[in-house]
Structures are given as structure tokens and as C-alpha cells.
Scaffold this active site. Sequence first.
Site, PDB file in Angstrom:
ATOM      1  N   ASP A 183      20.899  34.536 101.333  1.00  0.00           N
ATOM      2  CA  ASP A 183      22.053  35.444 100.732  1.00  0.00           C
ATOM      3  C   ASP A 183      23.306  35.216 101.600  1.00  0.00           C
ATOM      4  OD1 ASP A 183      23.751  37.054  99.408  1.00  0.00           O
ATOM      5  OD2 ASP A 183      22.603  38.990  99.899  1.00  0.00           O
ATOM      6  N   LYS A 211      33.882  38.735  98.593  1.00  0.00           N
ATOM      7  CA  LYS A 211      34.651  39.269  99.767  1.00  0.00           C
ATOM      8  C   LYS A 211      35.573  37.964 100.104  1.00  0.00           C
ATOM      9  CE  LYS A 211      31.387  41.754  99.403  1.00  0.00           C
ATOM     10  NZ  LYS A 211      30.736  43.303  99.686  1.00  0.00           N
ATOM     11  N   TRP A 258      20.647  44.897 103.119  1.00  0.00           N
ATOM     12  CA  TRP A 258      21.379  45.638 102.093  1.00  0.00           C
ATOM     13  C   TRP A 258      20.594  46.321 101.148  1.00  0.00           C
ATOM     14  CZ3 TRP A 258      23.396  43.158  97.157  1.00  0.00           C
ATOM     15  CH2 TRP A 258      24.489  43.858  96.607  1.00  0.00           C
TER      16      TRP A 258
END
Length: 399
Positions: A212, A247, A130
Site C-alpha cells: 500500500d 496526498k 491503518w
Amino acid sequence: MFEHLQAKPADPILRLMQEFREDTHPLKVDLGVGVYKDEQGRTPLMQAVDRAQRILVESELTKSYIGPPGSPLFNEQITRLVLGAGLAARLQDRLAVAQTPGGCGALRMAAELIKSCQPEARVWVSDPTWANHVPLLGGAGLPLETYPYYDAETGGVRFDAMLATLEKSARAGDLLLLHGCCHNPSGADLSNQQWQEITEFCLRTGVVPFIDLAYQGLGQGLDEDAQGVRYLFDSVPEALLTSSCSKNFGLYRERTGALLVLSAKAQQTQATASELFTTIRSHYSMPPAHGAAVVETILMHTQLDELWRSELNGMRTRIQYLRQQLNQGLQARGVDRDFSFIERQQGMFSFLGISPEQVKQLRKDFSIYMVESSRINLAGLSAQNLDYVCDGLASILKE
Ligand code: LMR
């Protein structure tokens, strides 16, 4: 003081959001930023969140400070969600947990903590990772190194090359950053067997795992997505994990996340927690309360918890369905390339594997937006735009 400043390039994902907003094309499609969208292209307020907020409005009695660790109840609940009740109870004495401003806040506080405990540590990140990992971790002064990860030929993981690089170059005390599930940007995840091999590698070499976990529940399921992480936490002496509720609870702007730090021995936990909370105090003092209060309200009420799980289930199955539809739609248009990897990958993202020029052309000719790397957010597809996207893609692939 500011005269010498030059404007910095905007973050590519955030710039794309802005450019999409400004586009007036009636059929424009946003496959850029990683937010979940429904069939109508909206990022919905989850019903469980809506109900929890109403409960909070009725019951909240104070807006006083909550302190650097955030809400203890949220921290306890999120630890159970991530690790499962049994492992969370077993590791309780070795865990320092902080509620953080989103997964980003957790990542930065993890990096600051690492920097103060082990200034010479390097962080190994996947190639690719990311984009925001780089400034979030590097900005704390930690050098980043990359290990091979995504295999563009197969759409899977270059696991042998990954381990070979780490074996050769990672040192004891270095950090190995792994995406817990739904790898961003590639969608290519590690298998359970590969998580076990990584666990053995960390045990053998003293490399510390740093996970993560930003998409728990959007790959295979809440427990399934955490299986590898749980195996690892159950085995290694030390580890860090960042969790995000952006999310899976749809709480993006409420900045809700957590940082879990596992110490080797229970006697060390208090000192680790104190270092972490002192670090937090010197950065943002304490996290915002609202998003975490929503999450703990949901997780503490059986009915809300069930509602949330079924909504999340719906989001996950919709993404899986869109993965199939995209692959089938491209096949049906006779494109001369195998996109079946999209169906095998997990979570919101996949690479289409097209060039930056083709990405630009899709945008210019069709107002279809995606990150320059050709990463798409599958949740941006819908029954309304799927044919349009497949037609656009097929036309540039056939040129
Ligand atoms: C993404 O990767 O698109 C999301 O995680 C949003 C962001 O902040 O970049």
C-alpha cells in the site's frame, strides 16, 4: 427489510473530523485525519493541479465512459512514478494496471481479485495498521492476520519479531501487506536492508507481497520512498501494489489511485488483466476520470511536473521541520520523556504514546484533536499552534 438494522459505530477518523468541525473553541487544533495542511491550516489546491485543471477545461472534448481500466496514459505514467522508468519498462509485459477510485478502490479491488484467485489466502497486516485496511480487505471475505510491527519503546520497527511471526505462521500464497513508505499510523518505516530481507523471505516462502503506497514523496522523496518497493518488484514473481494520489497530488475528493498487479510470466498478464477488469466492472463499472486526467496532464507537461515536484518537496520539508519543532518544543518544556523518535519517523503520522484518557483530556481541556491511539497528523501543526500544542501536551504529561 431495514427494521432489524442497528446504527453502526462511525469510522473513528471520520467521526473525529465531524467533531472537530462542530467545536467552537477559537484555538482548536486538528491533528486527526490525514490530510496535508499548510501554515494557515488549509488543505491547499496544489498550483500544478490548478493549472492542469484549467488546461483540461479548455481542451476536454468528451465526458464519455473511460472503461474499467481507466486511462491508459494515467496507468502508464503512474507505473513510471511508482517503479521508476527503467523498472516500469522492464516489467511492462508482466503488469496489469487499473486506475481506481482512490487508494481505497485499489485496495478493495486487490482484495476481490485475491479472493477470486486464491480463496483460502490470508492477508498479514502490521500491528497496528491503518484502521480502514480491516473493512476494505476483510469485507471482501479475506481473513486478516497480524504480524508485530511497531516498537513503542524505540519508535522503530520490531523487525525480528515481525519476521519470526511470518516465518512461523505465513503460508505460501498468503499475502503480506506492507506500507510502501510513511507507515500509517506509526511513521516507522522499514530500512532498505529490511526490504531486502523481506524480499528474500517472500522468494523463499511463496508469500506474495501486497504494497500500500499512499504517501509516496512525503517521506524522503519520490524515488527514495519507492526504493524498497522497487527492489521487491524487481525480484519477486508475483506482487500487488496500490497507489494513491490523494496526498501527494492533494486530490483527496477526486478519488484517484491505481492498482498494479505483477504476474509471474508475461503470458499470464492478459488473463490477470481480464480478471481484474471484470471484477471492476461488477463493482463500480469504471473509475471517475477527472483526478486521473489531472495527474496525467501534470506528469506529461515538463513545467507542470517540475512545479508539482517542487510543491511536494515543500510539503515534505515542512512536515520534517514540524517533526523537529514538536520534539524540540516538548524538550524545551522539560517533559520527562524522550520524543526524539518523532524526528526519526517519516510521513504525516506518529504516535505520541499517550493514553486514551490523556487524548480525551487534551481534547476536553484544549480542543486538541487526535485519534484515540494518540496518532497525530504532523501536518496539522503550524507556527500559530505549535506552542499551544506543546503547552497542552506538557501540562498533561506533567500531571
Ligand atoms: C487517515 O489515515 O487519516 C487518512 O488516510 C484518511 C482516511 O481516510 O482515513
